[in-house]
Design an enzyme around this catalytic site. Sequence first.
Site, mmCIF file in Angstrom:
data_model
loop_
_atom_site.group_PDB
_atom_site.id
_atom_site.type_symbol
_atom_site.label_atom_id
_atom_site.label_comp_id
_atom_site.label_asym_id
_atom_site.label_seq_id
_atom_site.Cartn_x
_atom_site.Cartn_y
_atom_site.Cartn_z
ATOM 1 N N GLY A 638 6.956 0.578 -8.003
ATOM 2 C CA GLY A 638 6.796 0.510 -6.557
ATOM 3 C C GLY A 638 7.381 -0.761 -6.013
ATOM 4 O O GLY A 638 7.794 -1.647 -6.760
ATOM 5 N N GLY A 640 7.183 -3.383 -2.246
ATOM 6 C CA GLY A 640 6.578 -3.606 -0.941
ATOM 7 C C GLY A 640 7.228 -4.808 -0.311
ATOM 8 O O GLY A 640 8.264 -5.284 -0.794
ATOM 9 N N GLY A 641 6.635 -5.266 0.773
ATOM 10 C CA GLY A 641 7.198 -6.383 1.491
ATOM 11 C C GLY A 641 7.346 -7.625 0.623
ATOM 12 O O GLY A 641 8.166 -8.485 0.896
ATOM 13 N N TYR A 642 6.553 -7.681 -0.424
ATOM 14 C CA TYR A 642 6.543 -8.911 -1.209
ATOM 15 C C TYR A 642 7.482 -8.856 -2.384
ATOM 16 O O TYR A 642 7.683 -9.825 -3.080
ATOM 17 C CB TYR A 642 5.131 -9.196 -1.712
ATOM 18 C CG TYR A 642 4.115 -9.111 -0.617
ATOM 19 C CD1 TYR A 642 4.230 -9.921 0.503
ATOM 20 C CD2 TYR A 642 3.072 -8.208 -0.683
ATOM 21 C CE1 TYR A 642 3.314 -9.834 1.530
ATOM 22 C CE2 TYR A 642 2.155 -8.129 0.338
ATOM 23 C CZ TYR A 642 2.281 -8.939 1.448
ATOM 24 O OH TYR A 642 1.379 -8.856 2.449
ATOM 25 N N GLY A 643 7.992 -7.719 -2.690
ATOM 26 C CA GLY A 643 8.857 -7.627 -3.851
ATOM 27 C C GLY A 643 8.558 -6.367 -4.635
ATOM 28 O O GLY A 643 8.029 -5.409 -4.078
ATOM 29 N N VAL A 645 7.033 -4.026 -7.958
ATOM 30 C CA VAL A 645 5.893 -3.921 -8.866
ATOM 31 C C VAL A 645 6.335 -3.220 -10.140
ATOM 32 O O VAL A 645 7.012 -2.187 -10.084
ATOM 33 C CB VAL A 645 4.747 -3.107 -8.223
ATOM 34 C CG1 VAL A 645 3.496 -3.200 -9.080
ATOM 35 C CG2 VAL A 645 4.472 -3.592 -6.818
ATOM 36 N N LYS A 659 3.373 -7.876 -10.145
ATOM 37 C CA LYS A 659 3.930 -7.985 -8.803
ATOM 38 C C LYS A 659 4.851 -9.189 -8.760
ATOM 39 O O LYS A 659 4.399 -10.320 -8.855
ATOM 40 C CB LYS A 659 2.783 -8.174 -7.802
ATOM 41 C CG LYS A 659 2.755 -7.098 -6.753
ATOM 42 C CD LYS A 659 1.538 -7.192 -5.892
ATOM 43 C CE LYS A 659 0.836 -5.890 -5.944
ATOM 44 N NZ LYS A 659 1.073 -4.864 -5.068
ATOM 45 N N ASP A 755 -4.132 -6.160 5.392
ATOM 46 C CA ASP A 755 -3.207 -5.042 5.213
ATOM 47 C C ASP A 755 -3.903 -3.855 4.556
ATOM 48 O O ASP A 755 -3.432 -3.278 3.574
ATOM 49 C CB ASP A 755 -1.991 -5.482 4.403
ATOM 50 C CG ASP A 755 -0.794 -4.555 4.621
ATOM 51 O OD1 ASP A 755 -0.865 -3.705 5.539
ATOM 52 O OD2 ASP A 755 0.190 -4.669 3.868
#
Length: 953
Positions: A638, A640-643, A645, A659, A755
Amino acid sequence: MGVLGCVLRALRIGLVLAFICFQLIITAQSQDADALKALTQGWGNLPPSWTSGDPCGNRWEGITCTNSRIIAITLSAMGLRGQLTGDIATLSELQILDLSYNKGLTGSLPQSIGRLSKLRRLILLGCGLSGKIPDSVGSLEQLIDLSLNDNNFSGEIPASIGNLKKLYWLDVANNQLSGGIPVSSGNTPGLDLLVNTKHFHFGMNRFSGTISPRLFHSKMTLIHVLFDNNRLSGSIPSTLGLVSTLEAVRFDRNSMSGDLPSNLGNLTHVNELFLSNNDLTGPIPDLTGMNSLNNLDLSNNSFDAAEVPKWLATLQSLTTLTMEGTELEGELPPEIFNIPQLQNVRLRNNRISGTFGLKGSYSGQLQTIDLQNNSISQVIVGLDYNFTLKLADNPYCQEAGASSPFCTKQQDLGSSYTTPVSCIPPRCSSDQIPSPTCKCSYPFTGTLVFRAPPAFGSTNFFTELQRDLLQKLNNFRLPVESLSLSDVSVDQFGYLNMKLAVFPAVQDHFNRTGVFSLAFVFSNQTYKPPKEYGPYVFYASTYTQFGGARSNSKSHTGIVVGAAVGGSVLLLLLVCAGGYAYYQRKRVEKAKQQANPFVSWDSNGAGGDVPQLKGARFFSLEELQKSTHNFSEANNIGSGGYGKVYRGVLNDGQIVAIKRSQQGSMQGSREFKNEVELLSRVHHKNLVKLVGFCFDKGEHTLVYEFIPNGTLMDSLSGKSGIQLDWLKRLMVTLGSARGLQYLHELADPPIIHRDIKSSNILLDERLNAKVADFGLSKLFGDTDQKGYVTTQVKGTMGYLDPEYFMTNQLTEKSDIYSFGVVMLELITARRPIQDGKYIVKEIREAKDGKNDLYSLQRVMDPILLSNTTLLVGFEKYVDLALKCVQEEAAKRPTMGEVVKEIEHIVQLAGINPNADNSSSYEVSIAGNYGHPYSDNSLFQYSGSIPLTRPELP
Ligand SMILES: *[C@@H]1O[C@H](CO)[C@@H](O)[C@H](O)[C@H]1NC(C)=O
Ligand SMILES: *[C@@H]1O[C@H](CO)[C@@H](O)[C@H](O)[C@H]1NC(C)=O
Ligand SMILES: *[C@@H]1O[C@H](CO)[C@@H](O)[C@H](O)[C@H]1NC(C)=O
Ligand SMILES: *[C@@H]1O[C@H](CO)[C@@H](O)[C@H](O)[C@H]1NC(C)=O
Ligand SMILES: *[C@@H]1O[C@H](CO)[C@@H](O)[C@H](O)[C@H]1NC(C)=O
């Protein structure tokens, strides 16, 4: 170096060792060790692992600890001998005490037991305890399970039990208890206050006197009320008819008199109603409406003479009708036999007259019609009849005589069943027993007793029970290979008894943990048979074959006493050896830490020393590369905004979710360190656990436990293939709400998630909800200046709190809004913004003014509508969700209030919200189990939850 140097060095090492020993003795040894040793001094048959060191540190069998304190003792069915002394009170963190099935445990229950203020389960069934039940049990405020059945307790039942607000299970059956059933008056408590209790098991005692009408009222939530086999008198209170939750009711085999209350027909959930063998008088009330009634027994009372009631034919769930000796007269209405599931009709000793006719259609299940000793003169039965008809001692038989097959007097053979064996049983050595699959082993055995049995005429009853048992025991991850049932009988008290043998998988015997876990499944009523089987109790036999073939169960008392009394020198040596090993390990750790980049933070003046991590550990970049095949795309699960996974497998086999931040999205090292420290301190079973982190070569990475069943979003969208029914959705809501409540109200400092969304709620292998990514927005975002205000709105479209959006004022209430949106997703299975429509607006409009399910059908998840389970609490759920998404933050509830309301809804749905150890995180005893009469699939813990074991300091 000379001799002197050597001596000095030796002395120095000696001093260090002595110091470490001293420290260890003071701190490492759990403070409960002495109490446990004092308590069990002189006990026989203690587990052999109990000989050395500390009960927490050394993993004594049957002992579970948290933070070096004993929280659970489970030692069932192992032939324990001894007395429960006042020393028990010193174990002040104890939550579970299960010593069931140890007949050698004698003496009385000490008054000081009332000091165990954290005790949740007190399970002493099947022991040899006697004397009075101490009043002090009424001080055990946390108690949910009080099982004192099958002992030799005498005296009255303490009225103080009425103070136990959380009590779910009250079982004092099969003792010598006497006196009345206490009800409250003024400041004196009574059992009428137990509005959360589901089970009153009081049978097989010497209770006497009348039952106060105040005992029952409409606020009660009882499902089983068993007062059978006592000496109770007076009438059955009409208030019983107000307890609409009831499922099994027994007042049989007492001296109850008076008329039956006319509102019994209101009890529409009752499956078993036993009122036989009393002195009840008056007319038999119309029970039309008892649509769940399966087994009705009104025998041997003094009711007014009357015809067989016609309304009996309306009881469409009836399988067994027993009205022996109840002054019935007139002809038997044939409609009764049209009840579709009817199996047995027992109407002996009445004055039923005229013709018994049964032709044409009747229940295909019919097995026995017993009309012995009545006044029937004629019989008309089709030639193809396939039931047993008993007519001895009727005028018909005087004429027909021996020529009629209906006129022989037969003994009731009862039902016999033995689990069939599918192979030629092998010849087993010595005392082993062949399992149904023909392996020789030492089974765990006992007697299974159904306390208000339904009809059990057919083989199906047993095969279904057997299948259900095996399946659930396997679900509990117990090492069970097969099981058998045998020796079925109904005893004079109206109980259905059978022998149960549970055969071990893997080895030819169970180890102690296996036996304790297995016994706990029954003593704690974790195993719940299908509802129609009604209440049960299991009496386990002592298990002796822990060592398998050729072992004999030695008493280990001598060793324990020896170690406790004479072995202090040895103990000291052992502790010292342990201490030395510890000292060595520390040195190795220290060396490791020196290679740890955190140390360099110090020299950079980043403040503080090596991060104070509780539980989380440091990973090197190499380690993470290795675990993910160098962050291969195949392991990417996966982003997301943070990078991105990644799924990774650590050296020890643990699966983790890694993550990895995008370069540059991360804050400075000092903040990173602070946040990691913070997150590593957050532990709750509904929060995804931080396993560790990596801060190496420019890498900013967090390592989490891997949660196997994906996100809630994937379940709702059908992507993960997991279907959630209503109850599961309620439990997912409750779990995630509890996780959030922990972040808001218990974490220090409080954490605002920022979030919350359905893709940040993960489902573990038991579909428990776990909230993910808390603290991330802060960790990866810009630093926060004034406590709660941040400069930039963060979150996900559709979940965003409008007030926060406009004011930039971040508070917990923003999470509440997002949570409300998730609740709406749970009932609609729609994305918050889908096809240009906003879920909040949609539901508000659909519901506008109306408060019923039907107005919402259009927007609801079709799976909920197609499912046969009732949507209990649905309206309340929608109301709560809409409260959470109010525009004005101040009007939204707090997370604590949300949790409370969902707990309430869950309770309405018939589940005990506290059934698992929800409030105490990571509390789990060997194969931790769920709760009496709750939906098993919701409450089983997997065996994979690690036991919390204290580490040496
Ligand atoms: C149980 O207690 C009663 C007295 O209350 C005593 O007479 C009886 O012998 C006891 N039974 C057993 C099995 O210990
Ligand atoms: C219960 O029974 C009584 C008497 O039969 C009846 O008047 C009453 O309406 C019933 N109550 C409920 C809730 O069904
Ligand atoms: C009714 O009483 C008789 C005589 O005491 C007894 O044999 C019979 O078992 C009783 N019937 C039931 C169903 O309890
Ligand atoms: C008994 O006979 C009825 C009617 O003939 C039939 O429907 C039913 O299946 C039979 N039951 C059994 C157990 O054979
Ligand atoms: C959840 O995950 C576990 C382990 O991966 C799997 O065995 C189980 O079938 C899954 N549960 C459901 C309901 O799919």
